[in-house]
Design a protein around this motif. Structure first.
Motif, PDB file in Angstrom:
ATOM      1  N   ASN A 180       4.594   0.503   3.062  1.00  0.00           N
ATOM      2  CA  ASN A 180       3.787   1.060   1.973  1.00  0.00           C
ATOM      3  C   ASN A 180       3.073  -0.041   1.208  1.00  0.00           C
ATOM      4  O   ASN A 180       1.882   0.075   0.875  1.00  0.00           O
ATOM      5  CB  ASN A 180       4.671   1.868   1.019  1.00  0.00           C
ATOM      6  CG  ASN A 180       5.110   3.192   1.606  1.00  0.00           C
ATOM      7  OD1 ASN A 180       4.446   3.718   2.489  1.00  0.00           O
ATOM      8  ND2 ASN A 180       6.210   3.718   1.122  1.00  0.00           N
ATOM      9  N   ASN A 181       3.795  -1.115   0.922  1.00  0.00           N
ATOM     10  CA  ASN A 181       3.200  -2.231   0.191  1.00  0.00           C
ATOM     11  C   ASN A 181       2.117  -2.909   1.025  1.00  0.00           C
ATOM     12  O   ASN A 181       1.066  -3.301   0.508  1.00  0.00           O
ATOM     13  CB  ASN A 181       4.284  -3.242  -0.184  1.00  0.00           C
ATOM     14  CG  ASN A 181       3.835  -4.202  -1.258  1.00  0.00           C
ATOM     15  OD1 ASN A 181       2.865  -3.958  -1.969  1.00  0.00           O
ATOM     16  ND2 ASN A 181       4.524  -5.322  -1.380  1.00  0.00           N
ATOM     17  N   ALA A 182       2.359  -3.030   2.333  1.00  0.00           N
ATOM     18  CA  ALA A 182       1.372  -3.645   3.209  1.00  0.00           C
ATOM     19  C   ALA A 182       0.085  -2.822   3.246  1.00  0.00           C
ATOM     20  O   ALA A 182      -1.033  -3.361   3.264  1.00  0.00           O
ATOM     21  CB  ALA A 182       1.939  -3.797   4.622  1.00  0.00           C
ATOM     22  N   GLY A 183       0.232  -1.497   3.236  1.00  0.00           N
ATOM     23  CA  GLY A 183      -0.945  -0.643   3.216  1.00  0.00           C
ATOM     24  C   GLY A 183      -1.729  -0.768   1.923  1.00  0.00           C
ATOM     25  O   GLY A 183      -2.963  -0.718   1.918  1.00  0.00           O
ATOM     26  N   PHE A 184      -1.006  -0.961   0.814  1.00  0.00           N
ATOM     27  CA  PHE A 184      -1.676  -1.118  -0.480  1.00  0.00           C
ATOM     28  C   PHE A 184      -2.370  -2.476  -0.590  1.00  0.00           C
ATOM     29  O   PHE A 184      -3.520  -2.563  -1.030  1.00  0.00           O
ATOM     30  CB  PHE A 184      -0.651  -0.967  -1.607  1.00  0.00           C
ATOM     31  CG  PHE A 184      -1.207  -1.244  -2.968  1.00  0.00           C
ATOM     32  CD1 PHE A 184      -1.994  -0.316  -3.621  1.00  0.00           C
ATOM     33  CD2 PHE A 184      -0.939  -2.455  -3.608  1.00  0.00           C
ATOM     34  CE1 PHE A 184      -2.509  -0.574  -4.883  1.00  0.00           C
ATOM     35  CE2 PHE A 184      -1.444  -2.737  -4.858  1.00  0.00           C
ATOM     36  CZ  PHE A 184      -2.239  -1.782  -5.506  1.00  0.00           C
ATOM     37  N   VAL A 185      -1.664  -3.531  -0.169  1.00  0.00           N
ATOM     38  CA  VAL A 185      -2.235  -4.871  -0.253  1.00  0.00           C
ATOM     39  C   VAL A 185      -3.393  -5.036   0.729  1.00  0.00           C
ATOM     40  O   VAL A 185      -4.363  -5.746   0.463  1.00  0.00           O
ATOM     41  CB  VAL A 185      -1.135  -5.925   0.025  1.00  0.00           C
ATOM     42  CG1 VAL A 185      -1.731  -7.325   0.116  1.00  0.00           C
ATOM     43  CG2 VAL A 185      -0.078  -5.877  -1.084  1.00  0.00           C
ATOM     44  N   ASP A 186      -3.290  -4.359   1.879  1.00  0.00           N
ATOM     45  CA  ASP A 186      -4.332  -4.388   2.910  1.00  0.00           C
ATOM     46  C   ASP A 186      -4.576  -5.799   3.436  1.00  0.00           C
ATOM     47  O   ASP A 186      -5.711  -6.183   3.702  1.00  0.00           O
ATOM     48  CB  ASP A 186      -5.634  -3.782   2.377  1.00  0.00           C
ATOM     49  CG  ASP A 186      -6.578  -3.399   3.529  1.00  0.00           C
ATOM     50  OD1 ASP A 186      -6.067  -3.134   4.633  1.00  0.00           O
ATOM     51  OD2 ASP A 186      -7.800  -3.395   3.322  1.00  0.00           O
ATOM     52  N   SER A 187      -3.489  -6.567   3.595  1.00  0.00           N
ATOM     53  CA  SER A 187      -3.594  -7.891   4.194  1.00  0.00           C
ATOM     54  C   SER A 187      -3.446  -7.762   5.703  1.00  0.00           C
ATOM     55  O   SER A 187      -2.837  -6.804   6.200  1.00  0.00           O
ATOM     56  CB  SER A 187      -2.499  -8.804   3.624  1.00  0.00           C
ATOM     57  OG  SER A 187      -2.617 -10.108   4.119  1.00  0.00           O
ATOM     58  N   ASN A 188      -4.014  -8.688   6.439  1.00  0.00           N
ATOM     59  CA  ASN A 188      -3.962  -8.640   7.900  1.00  0.00           C
ATOM     60  C   ASN A 188      -2.554  -8.985   8.374  1.00  0.00           C
ATOM     61  O   ASN A 188      -2.128 -10.135   8.320  1.00  0.00           O
ATOM     62  CB  ASN A 188      -4.984  -9.607   8.501  1.00  0.00           C
ATOM     63  CG  ASN A 188      -4.992  -9.527  10.022  1.00  0.00           C
ATOM     64  OD1 ASN A 188      -4.573  -8.525  10.598  1.00  0.00           O
ATOM     65  ND2 ASN A 188      -5.462 -10.577  10.665  1.00  0.00           N
ATOM     66  N   LEU A 189      -1.828  -7.988   8.833  1.00  0.00           N
ATOM     67  CA  LEU A 189      -0.444  -8.164   9.282  1.00  0.00           C
ATOM     68  C   LEU A 189      -0.231  -7.342  10.538  1.00  0.00           C
ATOM     69  O   LEU A 189      -0.565  -6.151  10.585  1.00  0.00           O
ATOM     70  CB  LEU A 189       0.537  -7.716   8.189  1.00  0.00           C
ATOM     71  CG  LEU A 189       2.027  -7.664   8.562  1.00  0.00           C
ATOM     72  CD1 LEU A 189       2.552  -9.051   8.868  1.00  0.00           C
ATOM     73  CD2 LEU A 189       2.836  -7.016   7.439  1.00  0.00           C
ATOM     74  N   ILE A 190       0.315  -7.957  11.555  1.00  0.00           N
ATOM     75  CA  ILE A 190       0.621  -7.266  12.808  1.00  0.00           C
ATOM     76  C   ILE A 190       2.110  -6.941  12.827  1.00  0.00           C
ATOM     77  O   ILE A 190       2.954  -7.814  12.618  1.00  0.00           O
ATOM     78  CB  ILE A 190       0.255  -8.137  14.020  1.00  0.00           C
ATOM     79  CG1 ILE A 190      -1.248  -8.457  14.011  1.00  0.00           C
ATOM     80  CG2 ILE A 190       0.638  -7.432  15.321  1.00  0.00           C
ATOM     81  CD1 ILE A 190      -1.648  -9.470  15.073  1.00  0.00           C
ATOM     82  N   ILE A 191       2.442  -5.676  13.069  1.00  0.00           N
ATOM     83  CA  ILE A 191       3.833  -5.241  13.134  1.00  0.00           C
ATOM     84  C   ILE A 191       4.124  -4.740  14.539  1.00  0.00           C
ATOM     85  O   ILE A 191       3.430  -3.868  15.061  1.00  0.00           O
ATOM     86  CB  ILE A 191       4.126  -4.119  12.115  1.00  0.00           C
ATOM     87  CG1 ILE A 191       3.822  -4.596  10.687  1.00  0.00           C
ATOM     88  CG2 ILE A 191       5.578  -3.663  12.219  1.00  0.00           C
ATOM     89  CD1 ILE A 191       3.944  -3.504   9.647  1.00  0.00           C
TER      90      ILE A 191
END
Length: 324
Positions: free
Chosen positions: A71-82
């Motif tokens: 959820n936090n990653a979606g809000f921050v919208d930083s480039n992250l590969i999971i």
């Protein structure tokens, strides 16, 4: 690799001070996404363009921290590969008294079954121990495994602090068994407590081979009542949890030297057995509390009780022994 999980050998999990290639210290505790997001945000602040990849197993995806991180990653919208490592089992194979137990099934199937459970829906809002459980005196039972020293699993799994933070909650019942039969009785005790939350802690590994109750069914213990295992004089060893076995071993060694000490299984850190503690204080010159845990736990509660009841003003010497 032959030294892994041995004293002085390789850790079983990534460990930052062990290798420069270990970017984050973990212990399969569902932290990879949140850790990766922090690294991605740090990368962005530094103006770099490297990729950050978080690998997480389907078993680790069962913890709330993983979803909070997404959820936090979606809000921050930083480039992250999971990368989800889905091996179609969200738990490791284990065993109980009836034999082997297969692992829980695939993540999607398990979550679907959980979401459709009526009991789960009734408890979905119970997410914080202090606010949502303890202050409301809800009869939630916490089973804390890997209590005390866990050896090969390393410091990420060391259960040294649970007694300290659980026993400070005003309505929580906190108990620890000295052997496997006592664990069965404490499971029954927790099930019987319906007016407040409770927790019991137990270590990993095998028991001592104690005589189990009939049909493997425990009997509820009176809340806040310890028990005297060995009668002695002058010195009393007051143990909490499986460290009681070490107290019994010490009793045997001292007995060979002609010294008889009292050994007590406290059973409960909260509420304490005040009657028993007062009796020990009156009839002994030295009282030693022994536990596998940090300062602030069982021994601290006993010391505080003695002070409040004026039992430290006489000739009683009290020693708190913490092993962690």
């Amino acid at each position: 690799m032959e030294t892994i999980r041995q004293t002085g050998g390789l850790a079983g999990f990534p460990k930052r001070d062990e290798s420069k290639h270990d970017a984050f210290g973990v212990g399969h505790s569902s932290t990879s996404i949140s850790a990766g997001l922090g690294m991605a945000v740090g990368r962005d602040l530094l103006g770099k363009e490297n990729h950050v990849i978080a690998v997480i197993g389907d078993g680790a995806m069962t913890a709330g921290q993983a979803y909070e991180a997404m959820n936090n990653a979606g809000f921050v919208d930083s480039n992250l590969i999971i990368v989800l490592n889905d091996n179609r089992q969200v738990s490791l194979p284990t065993a109980n008294l009836d034999g082997p137990v297969p692992p829980v099934g695939a993540l999607s199937r398990s979550l679907t079954r959980l979401q459709t459970s009526r009991k789960f829906r009734q408890l979905r809002e119970v997410v914080k121990v202090v606010h949502d459980v303890d202050l409301q005196k809800l009869p939630v039972r916490f089973a804390l495994d890997r209590a005390g020293l866990v050896g090969a699993d390393g410091p990420t799994h060391c259960g040294a602090f649970d007694t300290t933070f659980m026993a400070c909650l005003p309505n929580m019942v906190v108990m620890a068994p000295s052997d496997e039969s006592e664990l069965m009785h404490m499971v029954a005790t927790a099930a019987a407590i319906d007016d407040r939350p409770s927790c019991f802690r137990y270590p990993r590994g095998n028991g001592i081979g104690s005589l189990l109750p009939p049909n493997n069914k425990g009997t509820p213990i009176e809340v806040g009542r310890g028990r005297i295992l060995k009668e002695g004089s002058r010195v009393a060893l007051l143990g909490y949890g499986t460290i009681v076995q070490s107290c019994l071993a010490a009793h045997q060694l001292l007995k060979q030297l002609g010294i008889l000490v009292t050994v007590v299984d406290a059973r409960f850190c909260k509420p304490l057995d005040g009657r028993l503690i007062r009796e020990l204080a009156r009839e002994h010159e030295v009282l030693i509390t022994v536990e596998e845990g940090s300062i602030g736990g069982f021994g601290s509660h006993v010391s505080h009780y003695l002070a409040l009841n004026g039992l430290l003003d006489g000739n009683l010497k009290v020693y708190l022994c913490y092993i962690f």
